[in-house]
Design a protein around this motif. Structure first.
Motif, PDB file in Angstrom:
ATOM      1  N   LEU A   1       0.847  -1.196   0.000  1.00 29.30           N
ATOM      2  CA  LEU A   1       0.000   0.000   0.000  1.00 29.30           C
ATOM      3  C   LEU A   1       0.885   1.249   0.000  1.00 29.30           C
ATOM      4  O   LEU A   1       0.690   2.179  -0.786  1.00 29.30           O
ATOM      5  CB  LEU A   1      -0.885  -0.013   1.247  1.00 29.30           C
ATOM      6  CG  LEU A   1      -2.127   0.862   1.241  1.00 29.30           C
ATOM      7  CD1 LEU A   1      -3.095   0.389   0.197  1.00 29.30           C
ATOM      8  CD2 LEU A   1      -2.791   0.840   2.605  1.00 29.30           C
TER       9      LEU A   1
ATOM     10  N   PHE B   1       4.003   1.399  -0.901  1.00 30.17           N
ATOM     11  CA  PHE B   1       4.760   1.431  -2.148  1.00 30.17           C
ATOM     12  C   PHE B   1       3.896   1.967  -3.297  1.00 30.17           C
ATOM     13  O   PHE B   1       4.308   2.861  -4.045  1.00 30.17           O
ATOM     14  CB  PHE B   1       5.273   0.019  -2.459  1.00 30.17           C
ATOM     15  CG  PHE B   1       6.026  -0.084  -3.749  1.00 30.17           C
ATOM     16  CD1 PHE B   1       7.181   0.656  -3.963  1.00 30.17           C
ATOM     17  CD2 PHE B   1       5.573  -0.919  -4.763  1.00 30.17           C
ATOM     18  CE1 PHE B   1       7.869   0.564  -5.162  1.00 30.17           C
ATOM     19  CE2 PHE B   1       6.255  -1.004  -5.965  1.00 30.17           C
ATOM     20  CZ  PHE B   1       7.402  -0.268  -6.164  1.00 30.17           C
ATOM     21  N   GLY B   2       2.696   1.417  -3.409  1.00 31.12           N
ATOM     22  CA  GLY B   2       1.789   1.857  -4.470  1.00 31.12           C
ATOM     23  C   GLY B   2       1.475   3.336  -4.348  1.00 31.12           C
ATOM     24  O   GLY B   2       1.437   4.076  -5.331  1.00 31.12           O
ATOM     25  N   PHE B   3       1.295   3.745  -3.134  1.00 33.40           N
ATOM     26  CA  PHE B   3       1.037   5.137  -2.814  1.00 33.40           C
ATOM     27  C   PHE B   3       2.141   6.058  -3.312  1.00 33.40           C
ATOM     28  O   PHE B   3       1.902   7.096  -3.900  1.00 33.40           O
ATOM     29  CB  PHE B   3       0.980   5.242  -1.298  1.00 33.40           C
ATOM     30  CG  PHE B   3      -0.157   6.037  -0.859  1.00 33.40           C
ATOM     31  CD1 PHE B   3      -1.391   5.454  -0.758  1.00 33.40           C
ATOM     32  CD2 PHE B   3      -0.008   7.373  -0.587  1.00 33.40           C
ATOM     33  CE1 PHE B   3      -2.458   6.197  -0.372  1.00 33.40           C
ATOM     34  CE2 PHE B   3      -1.068   8.117  -0.210  1.00 33.40           C
ATOM     35  CZ  PHE B   3      -2.308   7.535  -0.098  1.00 33.40           C
TER      36      PHE B   3
ATOM     37  N   LEU C   1       4.312   5.429  -5.572  1.00 31.60           N
ATOM     38  CA  LEU C   1       4.335   5.453  -7.041  1.00 31.60           C
ATOM     39  C   LEU C   1       3.360   6.506  -7.561  1.00 31.60           C
ATOM     40  O   LEU C   1       3.678   7.291  -8.455  1.00 31.60           O
ATOM     41  CB  LEU C   1       3.923   4.093  -7.587  1.00 31.60           C
ATOM     42  CG  LEU C   1       5.015   3.050  -7.754  1.00 31.60           C
ATOM     43  CD1 LEU C   1       4.393   1.743  -8.192  1.00 31.60           C
ATOM     44  CD2 LEU C   1       6.012   3.515  -8.804  1.00 31.60           C
TER      45      LEU C   1
ATOM     46  N   GLY D   1       2.289   9.027  -5.904  1.00 33.88           N
ATOM     47  CA  GLY D   1       2.780  10.337  -5.506  1.00 33.88           C
ATOM     48  C   GLY D   1       3.861  10.827  -6.443  1.00 33.88           C
ATOM     49  O   GLY D   1       3.882  11.993  -6.837  1.00 33.88           O
ATOM     50  N   TRP D   2       4.731   9.908  -6.836  1.00 31.26           N
ATOM     51  CA  TRP D   2       5.818  10.301  -7.722  1.00 31.26           C
ATOM     52  C   TRP D   2       5.281  10.760  -9.062  1.00 31.26           C
ATOM     53  O   TRP D   2       5.579  11.849  -9.528  1.00 31.26           O
ATOM     54  CB  TRP D   2       6.793   9.135  -7.916  1.00 31.26           C
ATOM     55  CG  TRP D   2       7.878   9.484  -8.878  1.00 31.26           C
ATOM     56  CD1 TRP D   2       8.958  10.266  -8.622  1.00 31.26           C
ATOM     57  CD2 TRP D   2       7.947   9.115 -10.255  1.00 31.26           C
ATOM     58  NE1 TRP D   2       9.703  10.402  -9.757  1.00 31.26           N
ATOM     59  CE2 TRP D   2       9.107   9.712 -10.781  1.00 31.26           C
ATOM     60  CE3 TRP D   2       7.140   8.340 -11.088  1.00 31.26           C
ATOM     61  CZ2 TRP D   2       9.499   9.554 -12.098  1.00 31.26           C
ATOM     62  CZ3 TRP D   2       7.527   8.194 -12.411  1.00 31.26           C
ATOM     63  CH2 TRP D   2       8.687   8.793 -12.897  1.00 31.26           C
TER      64      TRP D   2
ATOM     65  N   SER E   1       9.954  17.234  -2.878  1.00 30.50           N
ATOM     66  CA  SER E   1       8.814  16.353  -2.907  1.00 30.50           C
ATOM     67  C   SER E   1       9.223  15.001  -3.473  1.00 30.50           C
ATOM     68  O   SER E   1       8.824  13.957  -2.978  1.00 30.50           O
ATOM     69  CB  SER E   1       7.709  17.005  -3.720  1.00 30.50           C
ATOM     70  OG  SER E   1       7.304  16.175  -4.737  1.00 30.50           O
TER      71      SER E   1
ATOM     72  N   ARG F   1      12.141  13.657  -3.323  1.00 32.20           N
ATOM     73  CA  ARG F   1      12.969  12.976  -2.333  1.00 32.20           C
ATOM     74  C   ARG F   1      12.070  12.276  -1.298  1.00 32.20           C
ATOM     75  O   ARG F   1      12.291  11.120  -0.944  1.00 32.20           O
ATOM     76  CB  ARG F   1      13.883  13.992  -1.638  1.00 32.20           C
ATOM     77  CG  ARG F   1      14.982  13.366  -0.835  1.00 32.20           C
ATOM     78  CD  ARG F   1      16.033  14.403  -0.506  1.00 32.20           C
ATOM     79  NE  ARG F   1      15.477  15.466   0.319  1.00 32.20           N
ATOM     80  CZ  ARG F   1      15.915  15.738   1.552  1.00 32.20           C
ATOM     81  NH1 ARG F   1      16.902  15.052   2.062  1.00 32.20           N
ATOM     82  NH2 ARG F   1      15.378  16.697   2.246  1.00 32.20           N
ATOM     83  N   ALA F   2      11.051  12.996  -0.878  1.00 35.59           N
ATOM     84  CA  ALA F   2      10.140  12.420   0.106  1.00 35.59           C
ATOM     85  C   ALA F   2       9.455  11.177  -0.448  1.00 35.59           C
ATOM     86  O   ALA F   2       9.319  10.161   0.233  1.00 35.59           O
ATOM     87  CB  ALA F   2       9.088  13.449   0.509  1.00 35.59           C
ATOM     88  N   ILE F   3       9.066  11.284  -1.724  1.00 38.45           N
ATOM     89  CA  ILE F   3       8.386  10.159  -2.348  1.00 38.45           C
ATOM     90  C   ILE F   3       9.317   8.953  -2.442  1.00 38.45           C
ATOM     91  O   ILE F   3       8.923   7.813  -2.204  1.00 38.45           O
ATOM     92  CB  ILE F   3       7.895  10.583  -3.756  1.00 38.45           C
ATOM     93  CG1 ILE F   3       6.804  11.633  -3.642  1.00 38.45           C
ATOM     94  CG2 ILE F   3       7.425   9.382  -4.521  1.00 38.45           C
ATOM     95  CD1 ILE F   3       5.517  11.157  -3.076  1.00 38.45           C
TER      96      ILE F   3
ATOM     97  N   VAL G   1      11.791   8.249  -0.501  1.00 39.83           N
ATOM     98  CA  VAL G   1      11.922   7.664   0.834  1.00 39.83           C
ATOM     99  C   VAL G   1      10.716   6.786   1.149  1.00 39.83           C
ATOM    100  O   VAL G   1      10.840   5.637   1.569  1.00 39.83           O
ATOM    101  CB  VAL G   1      12.063   8.776   1.901  1.00 39.83           C
ATOM    102  CG1 VAL G   1      11.919   8.199   3.301  1.00 39.83           C
ATOM    103  CG2 VAL G   1      13.406   9.469   1.749  1.00 39.83           C
ATOM    104  N   LEU G   2       9.535   7.345   0.883  1.00 42.79           N
ATOM    105  CA  LEU G   2       8.295   6.623   1.161  1.00 42.79           C
ATOM    106  C   LEU G   2       8.247   5.305   0.384  1.00 42.79           C
ATOM    107  O   LEU G   2       7.952   4.241   0.932  1.00 42.79           O
ATOM    108  CB  LEU G   2       7.114   7.514   0.763  1.00 42.79           C
ATOM    109  CG  LEU G   2       5.796   7.296   1.479  1.00 42.79           C
ATOM    110  CD1 LEU G   2       5.966   7.552   2.952  1.00 42.79           C
ATOM    111  CD2 LEU G   2       4.737   8.219   0.907  1.00 42.79           C
TER     112      LEU G   2
END
Lengths: 114, 321, 337
Positions: free
Chosen positions: A48, A50-52, A54, A56-57, A85, A87-89, A91-92
């Protein structure tokens, strides 16, 4: 940010996700859940995330303008920079991916012990 | 030395108070806005109805079938009668909104629906406000990667169509009014996080927070004493506007069959019954009255929220409505 | 001009979006409490039978294997077979049949929304006296306060039951038997040259698309109005007017183009709300599109259908935003292409 720094960041996030997921799988099994259940749920949560990330990116590259206007419309301030943003993605996403791997490894390990 | 620090902080704290006092034009602005006042009146009225229903209407009596007491599917008693209807109270005010297929009085059901809408709306909005405020302040206060991870997650959630996201979440959590509340709470949280983060950043930019921090006030204190009071206005506006949305969406999910249990006098479910069973036969009262109350309530919140937004930021009055 | 590279780049972005949504859906279905094998087998099935189904579906495999297989299948647009709603029919086939229905309604709805919303917003911005300002404002607020599942029944009651101008539900009168080409019934009937059938289809479509359209009109007109007001107030517009350059109309034209930019971007985001609205509208009007399909699938636990529908919704949503993006870059030459 140079490549090495970025690599380290991703590595740390992967490790964090993996460790978290593995620990959760173990904790769930210890608390009496079946290995299958633990593995499936933890993997799914990591997926979830990871998909998120993706979404977001691609979203930060893609629907950026629309979201920004929409957010202004509902009364927020959109003041994020593309680089931060992303970078944050990353990391997530790494936490999520690490979690998926961690859950799998923990399942295999626990399965061979049992 | 410590006492001096204490008074210093106190002084700086006073500026927060002044800020709050400055918010009083907000109130007078709001009260002079006729549309906002109308909204406030509607909300007041609906809350009163809801409380009345909660206190004086027995849930059992509006949930159960009432065969024998009223004619089966009858139009409002003042309106007329249906062919084949066993007339009992025709021409009176016995059932002003008509009855449904189970001979239940739609009027009392609609009144009870007000209580459910207000109750579950409040819980949904309250929960997402708390979550959103927490996340927004965390993001603004710690900045950098924390900020980005939180806000990008919120952005992704925000870019999902809200009803479809709620449906997906209901698929995870299962059906029922409480599950719907949880799903919608998650759907609305990003809006609050966004708004709060923006407001908190504005406060943080002001020097006095820096000054307070330099004097050694600890994180939670800064947040509680300075950031939170200054975010109250935008939070209130967002909550009010979201209240209407929450009522619509809760009813929508009930309408689709994911919310309240069969028989519950909830507006969305009543509409669903009215559409399923009453539409093709032309039994208009069945879906008309629950929907009317729903729309009026939502309009009330939208009018008030809109007026609040104006009072908060006069510039917006002309540009954003 | 919009460069081909720009469009290709945006098209490539569809891949991570769909990959993300697919992963998201996979996660959701594995987090949800139901057991697909039990759904297929039925409540009273024996434990052995359920086990057999689990093996057949590969539900006993480790979850990472399932994830890999799911992705491989998704790439080939294979979402498996429906468990419940259309037993043993490939999801792809069910979707192919239902998607055009929703798409057609959404397109007309969006058209209504744009065609009504933009003029309404412009009017609100240009005629700024107290009365019309108040009226547009109350109108827009009422528009977003009235849910589709109420306005829908109301228009059905009024126009179908009382006045009898339009049919209440369905897509076309039963006497017409149109062999589908695209599945979009107004298009098919036209292509086949059956004008009576076309009329019937259009009459059936008008109410539902109007109901969706009104809802998106409220948002579009609000955006249009505020955006136009902002543009009018900007310095260059003031100077242009002060200098007496051109007629009022030319100035407005110029301003209109600039004001349209934020509106266009919102149309993309709002299309998502429209798709959500389609779920409700289809339910109200008894139209069997992917909206009602999704609701049914969630209710009975038909997971392959849920996967397929959600991915289709995501695909549509992204595609529309892509179109919006291209339009946007056309309107605003400052955007890097």
């Amino acid at each position: 940010m140079d490549l090495r720094e970025r690599g380290r960041l991703v590595g740390r996030a992967l490790a964090l996700g993996g460790a978290l997921a593995a620990l959760t799988v173990v904790a769930l099994v210890v608390s009496g859940e079946t290995l299958r259940f633990a593995s499936e749920k933890v993997f799914a949560v990591a997926a979830l995330v990871f998909g998120f990330s993706l979404l977001g990116w691609s979203g930060s590259v893609f629907a950026g303008e629309g979201i920004e206007h929409f957010q202004q419309h509902i009364g927020g301030r959109a003041d994020w920079s593309e680089a931060d943003s992303r970078r944050a993605i990353v990391v997530l996403g790494s936490v999520g991916l690490g979690g998926m791997v961690g859950a799998s490894l923990a399942t295999v390990a626990l399965g061979s012990v049992a | 030395m410590s006492t001096q620090t204490e008074t210093e902080t106190e002084d700086i704290g006073d500026r927060g108070v002044i800020e709050r006092v400055r918010a009083s034009p907000f109130l007078s602005q709001l009260l002079s806005n006729r549309l906002a006042l109308a909204g406030l009146t509607i909300i007041f009225f609906m809350v009163a109805i809801g409380l009345y229903a909660r206190l004086f209407i027995d849930l059992q009596s509006v949930t159960q079938t009432q065969i024998g007491t009223n004619p089966n599917v009858a139009p409002p008693s003042w309106w007329g009668q249906k062919e084949g209807q066993i007339v009992t109270d025709y021409g009176t005010w016995a059932y002003p909104f008509g009855t449904d297929i189970q001979s239940r009085d739609i009027f009392t059901r609609v009144l009870y629906g007000a209580w459910l809408a207000i109750k579950f709306g409040t819980i949904t909005v309250g929960a997402s406000t708390i979550l959103g405020v927490g996340l927004g302040i965390l993001a603004a206060y710690y900045g950098d990667i924390t900020d980005n991870v939180i806000m990008r997650t919120m952005d992704v959630l925000l870019s999902f169509p809200s009803l479809l996201l709620a449906l997906a979440l209901v698929a995870i959590f299962g059906t029922g009014l409480w599950k719907v509340v949880i799903a919608l709470t998650l759907v609305y949280t990003p809006r609050f996080a966004r708004v709060v983060r923006g407001a908190a950043l504005k406060v943080l930019e002001d020097e006095y927070i820096e000054a307070t921090e330099a004097l050694g006030a600890k994180d939670p204190r800064v947040i509680v004493r300075h950031i939170l009071p200054n975010c109250l206005a935008p939070i209130t506006v967002q909550s009010t506007l979201n209240f209407g949305l929450a009522i619509i969406d809760i009813a929508a999910l009930s309408f689709l069959g994911f919310g309240s249990e069969a028989g519950t006098p909830e507006w969305g479910l009543m509409l669903a019954n009215g559409v399923e069973q009453g539409l093709l036969t032309g039994d208009w009262w069945w879906s008309f009255f629950p929907g009317l109350f729903l729309a009026i309530t939502v309009l009330g919140f939208n009018l008030l929220g809109d007026g609040m937004r104006d009072a908060l930021d006069p510039r917006m009055r002309e540009t954003v409505d | 001009m919009i460069s081909k590279r720009f469009v290709v780049k945006r098209l490539l972005l569809l891949i991570p979006v769909l990959f993300g949504v697919a992963t998201f859906v996979f996660a959701i279905l594995h987090l949800s409490p139901g057991d697909p094998a039990r759904v297929i087998a039925g409540q009273r099935a024996s434990e052995e039978f359920i086990q057999q189904i689990r093996v057949e579906l590969g539900l006993n495999d480790p979850i990472w294997v399932q994830y890999g297989r799911f992705l491989m299948d998704a790439v080939q647009l294979d979402f498996g077979q429906s468990y419940q709603i259309r037993r043993n029919t490939p999801v792809k086939q069910v979707l192919r049949y239902k998607l055009p229905v929703t798409l057609e309604m959404a397109i007309y709805g969006q058209l209504f929304g744009i065609l009504l919303g933009i003029p309404a917003g412009l009017l609100g911005a240009i005629k700024q006296d107290a009365l019309s300002d108040h009226l547009t404002r109350i109108g827009a607020l009422t528009g977003i306060s009235v849910p589709i599942y109420w306005s829908g029944p109301l228009v059905i009651l009024l126009f179908a039951q009382v006045l009898g101008w339009f049919p209440a539900s369905g897509r076309i009168a039963s006497e017409f038997d149109i062999q589908p080409i695209t599945g979009m019934i107004t298009f098919d009937t036209l292509v086949r040259g059956n004008f009576a059938a076309f009329e019937s289809a259009a009459m059936h479509l008008l109410l539902p698309s109007l109901v969706i359209g009104i809802y998106s009109m409220a948002l579009i007109s609000r955006m249009m109005r505020s955006s136009m007001l902002e543009v009018i107030r900007q310095d260059y517009m003031r100077t242009a007017r002060a200098k007496g350059q051109g007629s009022k109309i030319t100035i407005m034209k110029h301003g209109f183009r600039n004001a349209l930019i934020p509106v266009v971007t919102v149309i993309g985001i709002q299309f998502g709300t429209l798709l959500g609205g389609a779920v409700l509208t289809e339910t109200v009007f008894g139209i069997a599109g992917i909206g009602t399909l999704l609701v049914q699938a969630i209710q009975v636990g038909d997971y392959p259908i849920v996967q397929g529908t959600v991915l289709t919704f995501a695909f549509l949503f992204t595609l529309v935003n892509l179109l919006v993006d291209v339009t946007y870059s056309y309107l605003d030459p400052r955007i890097e292409q």
